[in-house]
Design an enzyme around this catalytic site. Sequence first.
Site, PDB file in Angstrom:
ATOM      1  N   ALA A  56      -7.384  49.797  -5.663  1.00  0.00           N
ATOM      2  CA  ALA A  56      -8.017  51.123  -5.600  1.00  0.00           C
ATOM      3  C   ALA A  56      -7.447  52.009  -4.486  1.00  0.00           C
ATOM      4  O   ALA A  56      -7.553  53.240  -4.565  1.00  0.00           O
ATOM      5  CB  ALA A  56      -9.524  50.966  -5.431  1.00  0.00           C
TER       6      ALA A  56
ATOM      7  N   ARG B 175     -12.668  38.351 -11.824  1.00  0.00           N
ATOM      8  CA  ARG B 175     -13.197  39.712 -11.945  1.00  0.00           C
ATOM      9  C   ARG B 175     -12.808  40.339 -13.294  1.00  0.00           C
ATOM     10  O   ARG B 175     -11.664  40.163 -13.748  1.00  0.00           O
ATOM     11  CB  ARG B 175     -12.678  40.563 -10.767  1.00  0.00           C
ATOM     12  CG  ARG B 175     -11.431  41.376 -11.046  1.00  0.00           C
ATOM     13  CD  ARG B 175     -10.878  42.105  -9.844  1.00  0.00           C
ATOM     14  NE  ARG B 175     -11.201  43.513  -9.825  1.00  0.00           N
ATOM     15  CZ  ARG B 175     -10.334  44.476  -9.493  1.00  0.00           C
ATOM     16  NH1 ARG B 175      -9.084  44.174  -9.140  1.00  0.00           N
ATOM     17  NH2 ARG B 175     -10.705  45.720  -9.467  1.00  0.00           N
TER      18      ARG B 175
ATOM     19  N   HIS C  42       0.633  48.002 -11.507  1.00  0.00           N
ATOM     20  CA  HIS C  42      -0.764  47.824 -11.933  1.00  0.00           C
ATOM     21  C   HIS C  42      -0.810  46.882 -13.122  1.00  0.00           C
ATOM     22  O   HIS C  42       0.037  46.971 -14.020  1.00  0.00           O
ATOM     23  CB  HIS C  42      -1.402  49.167 -12.300  1.00  0.00           C
ATOM     24  CG  HIS C  42      -1.389  50.114 -11.152  1.00  0.00           C
ATOM     25  ND1 HIS C  42      -2.207  49.963 -10.065  1.00  0.00           N
ATOM     26  CD2 HIS C  42      -0.594  51.173 -10.890  1.00  0.00           C
ATOM     27  CE1 HIS C  42      -1.942  50.912  -9.195  1.00  0.00           C
ATOM     28  NE2 HIS C  42      -0.956  51.663  -9.667  1.00  0.00           N
TER      29      HIS C  42
ATOM     30  N   PRO D 235      -6.929  45.320  -2.392  1.00  0.00           N
ATOM     31  CA  PRO D 235      -8.335  44.927  -2.491  1.00  0.00           C
ATOM     32  C   PRO D 235      -8.761  44.441  -3.871  1.00  0.00           C
ATOM     33  O   PRO D 235      -8.353  44.995  -4.883  1.00  0.00           O
ATOM     34  CB  PRO D 235      -9.096  46.213  -2.122  1.00  0.00           C
ATOM     35  CG  PRO D 235      -8.122  47.314  -2.304  1.00  0.00           C
ATOM     36  CD  PRO D 235      -6.775  46.730  -1.995  1.00  0.00           C
ATOM     37  N   ASN D 236      -9.553  43.387  -3.847  1.00  0.00           N
ATOM     38  CA  ASN D 236     -10.184  42.772  -5.029  1.00  0.00           C
ATOM     39  C   ASN D 236      -9.219  41.984  -5.906  1.00  0.00           C
ATOM     40  O   ASN D 236      -9.639  41.345  -6.869  1.00  0.00           O
ATOM     41  CB  ASN D 236     -10.924  43.835  -5.877  1.00  0.00           C
ATOM     42  CG  ASN D 236     -11.992  44.536  -5.065  1.00  0.00           C
ATOM     43  OD1 ASN D 236     -12.844  43.873  -4.483  1.00  0.00           O
ATOM     44  ND2 ASN D 236     -11.932  45.850  -4.976  1.00  0.00           N
TER      45      ASN D 236
ATOM     46  N   GLU E  58       5.511  50.341  -7.305  1.00  0.00           N
ATOM     47  CA  GLU E  58       4.061  50.373  -7.536  1.00  0.00           C
ATOM     48  C   GLU E  58       3.754  49.647  -8.840  1.00  0.00           C
ATOM     49  O   GLU E  58       4.387  49.922  -9.863  1.00  0.00           O
ATOM     50  CB  GLU E  58       3.591  51.831  -7.633  1.00  0.00           C
ATOM     51  CG  GLU E  58       2.123  51.969  -7.955  1.00  0.00           C
ATOM     52  CD  GLU E  58       1.688  53.429  -8.180  1.00  0.00           C
ATOM     53  OE1 GLU E  58       2.435  54.360  -7.810  1.00  0.00           O
ATOM     54  OE2 GLU E  58       0.601  53.617  -8.744  1.00  0.00           O
TER      55      GLU E  58
HETATM   56  C1  DQA Z   1      -5.293  48.024 -10.533  1.00  0.00           C
HETATM   57  C2  DQA Z   1      -5.866  49.339 -11.070  1.00  0.00           C
HETATM   58  C3  DQA Z   1      -6.723  50.030 -10.003  1.00  0.00           C
HETATM   59  O1  DQA Z   1      -7.244  51.233 -10.521  1.00  0.00           O
HETATM   60  C4  DQA Z   1      -7.874  49.121  -9.626  1.00  0.00           C
HETATM   61  O2  DQA Z   1      -8.634  49.714  -8.597  1.00  0.00           O
HETATM   62  C5  DQA Z   1      -7.447  47.752  -9.244  1.00  0.00           C
HETATM   63  C6  DQA Z   1      -6.386  47.113 -10.017  1.00  0.00           C
HETATM   64  C7  DQA Z   1      -4.511  47.259 -11.606  1.00  0.00           C
HETATM   65  O3  DQA Z   1      -3.764  46.361 -11.238  1.00  0.00           O
HETATM   66  O4  DQA Z   1      -4.657  47.529 -12.808  1.00  0.00           O
HETATM   67  O5  DQA Z   1      -8.014  47.123  -8.357  1.00  0.00           O
HETATM   68  O6  DQA Z   1      -4.383  48.329  -9.478  1.00  0.00           O
END
Ligand code: DQA
Length: 143
Positions: free
Chosen positions: A74, A17, A97, A9-10, A95
């Site tokens: 998230a 963003r 980020h 998401p997002n 995983e």
């Molecule tokens: C994220 C970190 C998450 O906490 C956040 O909700 C995201 C992006 C990152 O890539 O840093 O949407 O996964």
Amino acid sequence: MNFLIINGPNLNLLGVREKSIYGELSFESYFKDLKAQYHNINLEYYQSNIEGELINEIHRVGFKYDGIVLNAGAYTHTSIALADAIAAVNTPVIEVHISNVHKRESFRSKTMIGKDCLGTIAGFGLNSYRLAIEALLFGLDER
Ligand code: DQA
């Protein structure tokens, strides 16, 4: 070799963003460059804002692809269902980020999916994805 990057998401709003955290580049531009660096890998990309669609995608490739790079956004911090999906399949999942989640709000340090993944890469901007692919390739060499 077949690898899939899954963004949650997002992450369709990268480049738009919170640029101070996630940078100025859209994922599509980054992905184009990334693909060009790995000619001998079939590298695909999927994004959804919907938890169940992310799970369906993990099921779709999780018994036939060689690796999944997952930025669950998230849902990382909340989703037992995603954790179960990762545990259910054979394909190794990394995983990822973009931001260093440990430097941010404390709820971002908690990962529901981390225990079911091969490993975690966080905090290297969009390069976190490339590092995850390198980690998958390294893991395949070792097997
Ligand atoms: C994220 C970190 C998450 O906490 C956040 O909700 C995201 C992006 C990152 O890539 O840093 O949407 O996964």
